[in-house]
Structure formats: C-alpha cells, structure tokens
Scaffold this motif. Structure first.
Motif, short mmCIF file in Angstrom:
data_model
loop_
_atom_site.label_atom_id
_atom_site.label_comp_id
_atom_site.label_asym_id
_atom_site.label_seq_id
_atom_site.Cartn_x
_atom_site.Cartn_y
_atom_site.Cartn_z
N LYS A 26 0.94 -1.17 0.00
CA LYS A 26 0.00 0.19 -0.08
C LYS A 26 0.79 1.21 -0.06
O LYS A 26 2.04 1.37 0.69
CB LYS A 26 -0.89 -0.04 1.18
N PHE A 27 0.57 2.03 -0.79
CA PHE A 27 1.21 3.44 -0.76
C PHE A 27 0.20 4.74 -0.69
O PHE A 27 -0.90 4.48 -1.20
CB PHE A 27 2.21 3.56 -1.84
N GLY A 28 0.57 5.73 -0.82
CA GLY A 28 0.06 6.83 -0.75
C GLY A 28 0.24 7.65 0.25
O GLY A 28 0.36 7.26 1.58
N PHE A 29 -0.81 8.90 0.62
CA PHE A 29 -0.69 9.69 1.69
C PHE A 29 -1.57 8.86 2.96
O PHE A 29 -1.09 9.01 4.18
CB PHE A 29 -1.43 11.03 1.48
N ALA A 30 -2.46 8.30 2.58
CA ALA A 30 -3.34 7.66 3.69
C ALA A 30 -2.53 6.67 4.32
O ALA A 30 -2.47 6.54 5.77
CB ALA A 30 -4.46 6.84 3.05
#
Lengths: 438, 254
Positions: A281-285
């Motif tokens: 999982k990647f991203g700001f969240a």
C-alpha cells in the motif's frame, strides 16, 4: 489578518539565546530539523515536512507548442503558493513581496541550473513539446519555506512519470498508462537550497531558521547546491553586510548539508519504488495513519546550575529584609473604607453574583487576613451597624474593628473571583449550596 | 552558440578584453533638473538611468512610516523597447518586482536612513536599449550592476548621506578563469554569473546573487574577481563625482 508583532521581550530572549549558542528547540547551530518525505498515490505528488513546515508538491504535464526561440526544448513552469492555511498573516492580496522573492529564487534554482534535460521533453520539434508544471503549496509555515519548497520540487520531479510517446514518421502516438508504463523525467542533478540566517550584523549564523528565528534575523543567505558540490544559486537578502570569508564558509557548510539531504531523498524514492513494485500500500493515507498521538516531549537542554546556590545566597545576603506589610484600613467618609491599593475590576459582572452571598461573620476575619496589599477591597456600607467604630477626621485610622457577630449588609468585593478562590474554602462551598438550592 | 570562444588561448575575450578588464564606463550626474537627484551611466552597451526623489513625506498610507528611519522605495521598470520582443507590462511582472526588491535591500543597507525618520526616499531605475532579456529569464548581471551604479550616483547627486559608495559588478567563470564585467554575449552563453554589490571601503557585500552551476572550489576566485572589479568601478565613480562637484563649484563662482 495582520501579523502579530513580536514583543520586545521575546525578541531579546531569542537574541540572547542565540548569543549563547542555544536554540529554542534544542538544535545545534548547524542542525537541520527532521525532514520527512511522503508520496501520494499518483506519480509526482509528494509532501515534504521540514520540522513543522509542510510543503505539498505536484507535478503535471501537458503537450503544447514550444516557444518560438526554443523550438526543440520543453517548457518548465514553477509556481509556489502560500496557502492561507499556512499562517494567519497570509492573505490573497498581501503576500506579494515574499511570494515574488520565493518564486524567483525557486525558478532560478531549478530552471537556470538546468537540472532537467529540456531537450528530452521535445516530441516533435517546433510543434509539440512537453510542458512540465510544478505546483508547490505551502501548507504550514514554521520557517524556512525555501528549503522545504526546493526539496519538495525536486522530489516531486524525480517521482513524476510522464506518459510515453512514440513518433513514427509523421505519426505521434501518446500511450495511456495502461498501454505502456509511464516514463521518468531525465534529471541531471538535484539542486537543494540551504538557508543561513544572520543575527547581530553577521556575528552569529544559524542554519535552517524556524519561524521565530526568522522574525528576529537580520538577513538570510540562501545557497543552492547539488551533491557534486556545484553551486546552483546564491542569493543574499535582507540587507545584511557579508564578508567574503563568511560566504565561503557558508558554502562549505551547505555542501555537507546537501549531501545528507540528497541521501535522504534517494532513500525515500527507493522505498516508495519498492513498495509500489511489491504491490504494497502506498499513498498519503498510509503515511498519515502512522502518526499516532503521543505526548509532546522535548529533551532537556543542559544548563549549568552549579553556581546557582552560591548566587542565590549572595543575593539573599546582600538584599535587605522585605518591609513589613501591614494592611491599614483607611476611612474615606462614613461608610467607605479602603484597605490596600485596589486593582481595577476586570470582572464587572461578578458583583451581581456575589451580592446575595451571605458572608458568615466568622469568615470575615479570615477574609481580611488573607487579603494582602495588592488585592483591594472596597468595603462599602459597613458603617451604620457597627457601633464601636472610633471615627476621626483624619484618614489615617489605625483600626476598624468589625464585630464578628454582626452581618454587614453587603460586602461587595471588587476583586476578581480568581483571587478569592484560593484562600477561602468555606464560602465557596456555601455558594455552591446556594445555587443548587435555587 | 557553438563555435564561439568566450576566452581565446591568448586570454582575450570576445570583445578583446582581458579576463579582469571592465568595459568602458561613462557616467553623468544631474541629468534631470526637476528631480532631487539623477544620473545616467553607460557600461559598454548597457545603459541605465536613475532618478531619486527625497527624502520627502510618506506618500500613501501614513501607517507605513517607520518611526526611526526613512523608508526606501525602489522601482525598476524595464522600458518596453529594451527587450527583443516588445513587452507590454514594464512594471508588474515578477522580474521587475524582484529587481526592485533587491535594489531596495541594497540601498536600505547603504543609506543612512536614521537621519530621516518618518520620511520616504524614492529611487527609480530604468535600463535602456542594449540589454535583451531572454525568455528563459536569465539573471541580467550586467543590468543589475548598471542600475546599482546609476542609483548610487543619483543618490549622491540628491545629497542623501550614504555609508559608502555602492558599487556593483558582474563576474563569470569560463575555462578555469574568472571573468569580470560580463557583456551580453557572455551572459547569454549560459555559464555561471555572479552579481555583487560592494561597499568598497569596508569590503562588505551588500548583495550577492549567483546563477547557473559553479563548482564550490571556484567560488572564491569568482568572488575575488567581482570584488576587484567593483573596486575599480568605485575608482571611476569617485572620479565622476569629484568632476561633477568641481564643475558645479565653478558655476557657483567659488
């Protein structure tokens, strides 16, 4: 909102601390704050946090016609915006000076240093080139915007992937990300800005000033370098007078700092690359979820207290004993007496709530004892009921004895409730009882 | 610009100068009668005009008045005909704004503003024909230097006390040699350019600006070349001022 001016005490405190080589957050003179880089789900989006200063960088691209005198080169466009959420003093119309300065510095740092190969952005010479647009938004202002912004810009550019294009004769095919993997930009080097703040006409210097330090500084010197120790930009601002050797010293320090920061950036980019490849999982969240609420702890700064006892004893020995403070009631006219100086009433409405207090007689002595010189009590309307008061014309009356049995009609104390709270325990309870009864 | 040698083997530059030589400087003070101070300077092909009004009462909002010093207001306007393509807005664009800010910073440090509290000093600078600003927005070291020199003369013409002359010069680095006072051709070649404003007597740098890549080791030589060039400019400007005062005193019949 207009910026709140810095008080003189705070200014002096900061300058004194800097003279003693102490910074408010415990850093050393040449230390940077913690840099944290996080990436979004799209390519080319990142948030850089330098201490509490936060900058969001976003890169986008578009196919446009090239400039007339640069027909084979792509176009780079940089824009830094000071969002209103960054500081209360940032308003749409008011920021022009700072904004111009920051934008021009970023432009010169990134464009004139040729960190991106613009020739590789050409698709069809004279007709179609890529226009790369870097938008930076300042989300929180805690000093040193330029450093954070330059890191965000270069990280976003390194992270960005543009769609793949192929040219066959006259035909130009633009592939979507599903058809062909997007292609990274070709970046020659990574220029990073390092800011030096000067104080006391150039005597003291700090790296990475935070917001308070920026307010009291005399001027700022920004040096942009890359890890090959090439200086991309130097800019001095703020009207300080520099000497040549100061500039040279700063450039050496900048070299060291830039090497560290470049390493950090490389690591962050690699991590993100790995996570995407492995399907994690990647991203700001992802990155924001890890920030738990913890207690805010600061390390104690070492202070030399070995001679504090001696100093304190010296002061006590040399000082005179404090003068005896006797509260002398002063009688103005019949019915009006005063003990102490009296302070301006800042809680005007409390008079009403205390009017129906039935102060028990036994507590008055307590009250009078505990009221010191600085809390004024204007006792109105004692007079008629207390018979054995010896009045004379002079106002320097020694004693007014209030008989404990009699209830004076009202003692409207004009002190604020805060001052009464501590010494009086019983009346407080009584007040509460009264209220619940009502 | 392929095939153009900025520095030949014998050490000559494109216009025949040596590495440390300046272009020819001609300056005149008092070109406008109605302004408090004015000056015109020609550095090679770069020409600049500066006009000073002040110290006078603060125009506009009184709240901007500083209680202990004068406010210095600088405006840089590039004439519409001074660039390759005719520009429409000479004032509001970012580059003019930045130049104005930098000039203000330079002169705020140099002018003795404590002598004129609650007043304002206006400096208007205009470069003229001969400087082409490319769309890539290269730093025009030559323009900045000429503007600062013109503004210094204008401030002196107005009789406003300053700590020292403010002399500016640009410098570059080609083939291992530092070049002083870059001409337009050398600027356009895209090598590193440094613009330096100096107070000659104390050697203090009022403003330092550099663009394009320069290795850290070479910084010292370039700084030194620029500082030396600024000192040479100071000699010339000093001579101009003395000449002007001499002429003025003759007219007054002293």
């Amino acid at each position: 909102m207009k910026e709140t001016p810095l008080s003189n005490c705070e200014r002096r405190f900061l300058l004194r601390a800097i003279e003693e080589k102490k910074r408010l957050d415990g850093r050393q003179t040449y230390d940077y704050r913690n840099i944290k880089i996080s990436f979004g789900t799209d390519y080319g989006c990142c948030i850089v946090e330098l201490g509490k200063t936060r900058v969001l960088g976003q890169v986008s691209c578009e196919l446009v016609a090239p400039k007339l005198n640069r027909a084979t080169e792509g176009i780079l466009f940089f824009n830094l915006e000071l969002s209103q959420m960054a500081a209360p003093s940032f308003e749409p119309g008011r920021q022009s000076d700072l904004l111009v300065k920051l934008n021009r510095l970023l432009e010169r740092c990134l464009r004139n240093s040729k960190c991106i190969d613009t020739e590789s952005l050409c698709v069809v010479a004279g007709e179609k080139v890529w226009q790369i647009r870097v938008d930076l938004h300042l989300l929180n202002h805690d000093g040193n915007i330029i450093d954070a912004a330059s890191i965000a810009a270069i990280v976003a550019l390194c992270h960005f992937r543009r769609p793949d294009v192929s040219v066959q004769g006259e035909e130009v095919t633009l592939y979507t990300p599903e058809e062909r993997d997007p292609v990274a930009l070709s970046i020659h080097h990574m220029p990073i800005c390092v800011s030096f703040a000067f104080f006391q006409q150039g005597t003291y210097l700090l790296v990475d000033p935070n917001e308070r330090e920026e307010r009291v500084m005399d001027g700022l010197l920004v040096i942009a370098m890359n890890k090959h120790r090439e200086i991309c930009t130097i800019q001095s601002s703020g009207g300080i007078m520099l000497l040549k050797d100061q500039v040279l010293r700063c450039s050496k320090i900048a070299g060291v700092k830039v090497a560290e920061i470049t390493e950090l950036i490389q690591k962050a980019l690699e991590n993100d690359q790995k996570v995407r490849k492995e399907g994690g999982k990647f991203g700001f969240a992802e990155s924001i979820a890890n920030q738990r609420i913890t207690t805010f702890k600061m390390e104690k700064a070492p202070i030399d207290t070995s001679d504090v006892e001696e100093k304190a004893e010296e002061i006590i020995a040399e000082a005179e004993p404090p003068s005896e403070v006797v509260s002398k009631p002063v009688l103005w006219t019949s019915g009006t007496a005063q003990i102490g100086e009296g302070v301006e009433n800042s809680w005007g409405d409390l008079e009403d709530s205390e009017k129906d207090e039935d102060e028990g007689g036994s507590d008055e002595a307590v009250i009078l004892d505990k009221m010191k010189m600085d809390t004024g009590v204007e006792v109105s309307d004692i007079g008629s009921q207390d018979a054995p008061i010896v009045l004379s014309d002079s106002e320097e009356e020694e004693m007014i004895i209030l008989e404990p049995d009699k209830n004076p009609k009202k003692i409207s104390t004009q002190t604020s409730a805060k001052q009464e709270k501590a010494p009086i325990k019983k009346p407080v309870k009584r007040r509460k009882k009264k209220r619940t009864a009502n | 610009m392929a095939g153009l040698e900025l520095l030949s083997d014998q050490g000559y530059r494109v216009d025949g100068r040596r590495a440390g030589e300046l272009r020819k400087i001609q300056a005149r003070m008092g070109v406008f009668a109605q302004a408090d101070g004015s000056a015109y300077i020609e550095q090679g092909n770069t020409k600049a005009l500066a006009v000073v009004y002040g110290p006078h009462e603060i125009r506009g909002s009184r709240s901007r008045a500083l209680p202990d010093r004068a406010l210095v207001n600088c405006q840089y306007s590039s004439a519409t005909f001074s660039t390759g393509e005719r520009k429409r807005r000479p004032h509001g664009d970012r580059k003019s704004c930045e130049m104005g800010l930098q000039l203000r910073q330079t002169f705020e440090a140099a002018i003795l503003t404590q002598l004129h509290p609650r007043s304002q000093i206006d400096i208007y600078v205009q470069p003229l024909r001969g400087v082409v600003s490319l769309q890539v927005l290269q730093a025009d070291g030559g323009t900045y230097a000429a503007c600062v020199n013109a503004a210094t003369l204008a401030v002196l013409d107005a009789g406003i006390p300053m700590r020292d002359f403010v002399c500016a010069c640009s410098a570059g680095f080609v083939d291992g040699t530092a070049l002083a006072d870059l001409s337009h051709v050398e600027e356009a070649a895209g090598g590193p350019q440094l613009a330096l404003a100096l107070l000659p007597a104390s050697g203090q740098i009022a403003l330092l600006e550099m663009d394009a890549r320069l290795h850290e080791d070479h910084l010292e030589w370039v700084l030194e070349a620029a500082a030396q060039a600024a000192r040479d400019v100071h000699t010339l400007l000093d001579r101009v001022v003395r000449q002007h005062v001499h002429e003025a005193s003759i007219l007054l019949g002293d």
